[in-house]
Design a protein around this motif. Structure first.
Motif, PDB file in Angstrom:
ATOM      1  N   LYS A 134       7.980  10.823 -24.782  1.00 36.69           N
ATOM      2  CA  LYS A 134       8.401  10.944 -26.184  1.00 36.69           C
ATOM      3  C   LYS A 134       9.318   9.800 -26.578  1.00 36.69           C
ATOM      4  O   LYS A 134       9.258   9.301 -27.722  1.00 36.69           O
ATOM      5  N   VAL A 135      10.182   9.364 -25.671  1.00 36.16           N
ATOM      6  CA  VAL A 135      11.077   8.233 -25.944  1.00 36.16           C
ATOM      7  C   VAL A 135      10.280   6.931 -25.967  1.00 36.16           C
ATOM      8  O   VAL A 135      10.494   6.069 -26.818  1.00 36.16           O
ATOM      9  N   PHE A 136       9.354   6.799 -25.030  1.00 41.11           N
ATOM     10  CA  PHE A 136       8.452   5.645 -24.960  1.00 41.11           C
ATOM     11  C   PHE A 136       7.724   5.447 -26.289  1.00 41.11           C
ATOM     12  O   PHE A 136       7.632   4.325 -26.812  1.00 41.11           O
ATOM     13  N   LYS A 137       7.245   6.537 -26.863  1.00 35.71           N
ATOM     14  CA  LYS A 137       6.537   6.466 -28.142  1.00 35.71           C
ATOM     15  C   LYS A 137       7.481   6.127 -29.290  1.00 35.71           C
ATOM     16  O   LYS A 137       7.128   5.375 -30.205  1.00 35.71           O
ATOM     17  N   ASP A 138       8.672   6.688 -29.245  1.00 31.55           N
ATOM     18  CA  ASP A 138       9.632   6.491 -30.334  1.00 31.55           C
ATOM     19  C   ASP A 138      10.125   5.051 -30.398  1.00 31.55           C
ATOM     20  O   ASP A 138      10.310   4.504 -31.489  1.00 31.55           O
ATOM     21  N   ILE A 139      10.317   4.417 -29.250  1.00 35.63           N
ATOM     22  CA  ILE A 139      10.825   3.046 -29.234  1.00 35.63           C
ATOM     23  C   ILE A 139       9.797   2.079 -29.801  1.00 35.63           C
ATOM     24  O   ILE A 139      10.119   1.153 -30.552  1.00 35.63           O
ATOM     25  N   GLY A 140       8.544   2.274 -29.453  1.00 39.75           N
ATOM     26  CA  GLY A 140       7.505   1.335 -29.871  1.00 39.75           C
ATOM     27  C   GLY A 140       7.269   0.286 -28.803  1.00 39.75           C
ATOM     28  O   GLY A 140       7.788   0.375 -27.686  1.00 39.75           O
ATOM     29  N   GLY A 141       6.486  -0.721 -29.156  1.00 37.37           N
ATOM     30  CA  GLY A 141       6.093  -1.735 -28.188  1.00 37.37           C
ATOM     31  C   GLY A 141       6.979  -2.965 -28.187  1.00 37.37           C
ATOM     32  O   GLY A 141       8.119  -2.948 -28.656  1.00 37.37           O
ATOM     33  N   PHE A 142       6.422  -4.043 -27.652  1.00 42.84           N
ATOM     34  CA  PHE A 142       7.136  -5.304 -27.532  1.00 42.84           C
ATOM     35  C   PHE A 142       6.643  -6.277 -28.597  1.00 42.84           C
ATOM     36  O   PHE A 142       5.689  -6.004 -29.318  1.00 42.84           O
ATOM     37  N   HIS A 143       7.287  -7.437 -28.684  1.00 42.19           N
ATOM     38  CA  HIS A 143       6.957  -8.443 -29.692  1.00 42.19           C
ATOM     39  C   HIS A 143       6.677  -9.778 -28.995  1.00 42.19           C
ATOM     40  O   HIS A 143       7.510 -10.693 -29.012  1.00 42.19           O
ATOM     41  N   PRO A 144       5.502  -9.896 -28.354  1.00 40.30           N
ATOM     42  CA  PRO A 144       5.236 -11.051 -27.491  1.00 40.30           C
ATOM     43  C   PRO A 144       5.137 -12.397 -28.190  1.00 40.30           C
ATOM     44  O   PRO A 144       5.296 -13.436 -27.543  1.00 40.30           O
ATOM     45  N   ILE A 145       4.883 -12.411 -29.487  1.00 41.98           N
ATOM     46  CA  ILE A 145       4.859 -13.697 -30.191  1.00 41.98           C
ATOM     47  C   ILE A 145       6.281 -14.214 -30.390  1.00 41.98           C
ATOM     48  O   ILE A 145       6.591 -15.386 -30.138  1.00 41.98           O
ATOM     49  N   LEU A 146       7.169 -13.327 -30.809  1.00 46.28           N
ATOM     50  CA  LEU A 146       8.556 -13.717 -31.032  1.00 46.28           C
ATOM     51  C   LEU A 146       9.333 -13.826 -29.727  1.00 46.28           C
ATOM     52  O   LEU A 146      10.222 -14.681 -29.594  1.00 46.28           O
ATOM     53  N   LEU A 147       9.008 -12.949 -28.760  1.00 42.77           N
ATOM     54  CA  LEU A 147       9.704 -12.927 -27.472  1.00 42.77           C
ATOM     55  C   LEU A 147       8.674 -12.743 -26.353  1.00 42.77           C
ATOM     56  O   LEU A 147       8.433 -11.632 -25.887  1.00 42.77           O
ATOM     57  N   PRO A 148       8.042 -13.819 -25.914  1.00 44.65           N
ATOM     58  CA  PRO A 148       6.980 -13.681 -24.923  1.00 44.65           C
ATOM     59  C   PRO A 148       7.464 -13.333 -23.526  1.00 44.65           C
ATOM     60  O   PRO A 148       6.712 -12.760 -22.733  1.00 44.65           O
ATOM     61  N   HIS A 149       8.724 -13.662 -23.203  1.00 46.92           N
ATOM     62  CA  HIS A 149       9.169 -13.460 -21.820  1.00 46.92           C
ATOM     63  C   HIS A 149      10.625 -13.001 -21.782  1.00 46.92           C
ATOM     64  O   HIS A 149      10.910 -11.829 -21.993  1.00 46.92           O
ATOM     65  N   TYR A 150      11.553 -13.899 -21.531  1.00 42.08           N
ATOM     66  CA  TYR A 150      12.960 -13.518 -21.458  1.00 42.08           C
ATOM     67  C   TYR A 150      13.459 -12.937 -22.777  1.00 42.08           C
ATOM     68  O   TYR A 150      13.016 -13.348 -23.853  1.00 42.08           O
ATOM     69  N   ALA A 151      14.354 -11.985 -22.646  1.00 39.75           N
ATOM     70  CA  ALA A 151      14.993 -11.266 -23.763  1.00 39.75           C
ATOM     71  C   ALA A 151      14.075 -10.214 -24.380  1.00 39.75           C
ATOM     72  O   ALA A 151      14.525  -9.427 -25.206  1.00 39.75           O
ATOM     73  N   SER A 152      12.804 -10.162 -23.976  1.00 39.91           N
ATOM     74  CA  SER A 152      11.926  -9.117 -24.509  1.00 39.91           C
ATOM     75  C   SER A 152      12.437  -7.739 -24.091  1.00 39.91           C
ATOM     76  O   SER A 152      12.374  -6.781 -24.871  1.00 39.91           O
ATOM     77  N   ASP A 153      12.960  -7.642 -22.862  1.00 37.50           N
ATOM     78  CA  ASP A 153      13.487  -6.356 -22.398  1.00 37.50           C
ATOM     79  C   ASP A 153      14.825  -6.023 -23.050  1.00 37.50           C
ATOM     80  O   ASP A 153      15.095  -4.863 -23.386  1.00 37.50           O
TER      81      ASP A 153
END
Length: 285
Positions: free
Chosen positions: A177-196
């Motif tokens: 439920k938390v996984f769904k609420d947070i949403g996904g990642f933004h690989p175009i804006l943050l492909p690697h570092y700082a994405s987490d």
């Protein structure tokens, strides 16, 4: 085409998400640690193979049958790979009480890690739980909860057992439920570092604390992390998608977590703490 192992039982699952690229031996060891988990729940691996050419996927298929392997072309990097795994699990309609664990393939999880994580989530169902990492070579405490200053970008690493507003995805768990609420990642804006960091700060802003447990331990080798030391930098390295010093992705990160009017404070802090602001992976916290 993805290699997919279908869920057989209508019961709570533990989904372990990782991403790999040409680290066959390291990934093999990660699978060994995963297979040794003393856990009553079914553990299912979701691995994103981002263009490996060393047969990593074949090895995983052979060693860990309860797995789904998704493929990239070598340009997903960490953020893109986790987004691919996120999209896959959302399409599978995972249950709210399923457990999601993000983990690096060089994280050596203690045999009780998953069971301890499940216990921690029962006590903190609306939160994210981060493991506490220790260096394989030094034994130093290296990674865990973080207090990220949303006024100027200062980073303070917290002791095991602390509650923060930020964490890496080296070993980070939550309920479906938390996984769904947070949403996904933004690989175009943050492909690697700082994405987490962006992901967990966003979670914190949505009301999900970053909780840690001193008993939720894992190891990783200081030798297998990325090289961003100042002594080895070149312009090509700085501008790489894998560089945490890349100014374009740093600014993207700052603008995603704080309003524009705070940017002068963030930029000023970066210049004043250029050498200290790195995560210093491999050094004691």
């Amino acid at each position: 085409m993805p290699y997919i192992f279908e869920k057989k039982w209508d019961k709570r699952m533990v989904y372990v998400i990782t991403a790999v690229h040409n680290r066959r031996a390291i990934t093999s060891r990660f699978i060994d640690y995963l297979a040794l988990q003393d856990c009553s729940e079914e553990i299912h691996l979701v691995m994103v193979d981002d263009g490996s050419t060393d047969g990593t996927d074949l090895l995983v298929k052979e060693k860990y049958k309860n797995s789904t392997i998704l493929y990239g072309d070598g340009n997903l990097f960490w953020g893109g790979a986790l987004q691919k795994a996120y999209s896959y699990l959302i399409s599978k309609n995972i249950s709210d009480d399923d457990v999601i664990l993000y983990a690096n393939d060089d994280s050596r999880l203690e045999s009780t890690f998953v069971e301890t994580l499940i216990s921690d989530l029962k006590n903190n169902p609306n939160d994210l739980v981060t493991g506490c990492a220790y260096g394989l070579n030094t034994g130093n405490y290296l990674d865990g909860p973080v207090d990220f200053n949303l006024e100027n970008g200062a980073v303070k690493h917290l002791e095991p057992g602390s509650i923060g507003n930020c964490a890496s995805t080296r070993a980070l768990g939550m309920y479906g439920k938390v996984f769904k609420d947070i949403g996904g990642f933004h690989p175009i804006l943050l492909p690697h570092y700082a994405s987490d960091y962006e992901y967990t700060i966003r979670a914190f802003k949505k009301g999900h604390r970053i909780v840690s447990d001193s008993n939720l331990k894992y190891l990783f080798s200081e030798d297998t992390t990325g090289d961003n030391s100042h002594s080895n930098l070149s312009l090509k390295k700085i501008l790489s998608k894998r560089s945490k010093l890349n100014p374009f992705y740093k600014m993207s990160f700052f603008l995603m977590i704080a309003p524009f009017y705070k940017m002068p404070k963030f930029i000023n802090y970066q210049f004043r703490h250029f050498k200290k602001h790195e995560r210093d992976i491999g050094k004691a916290v």
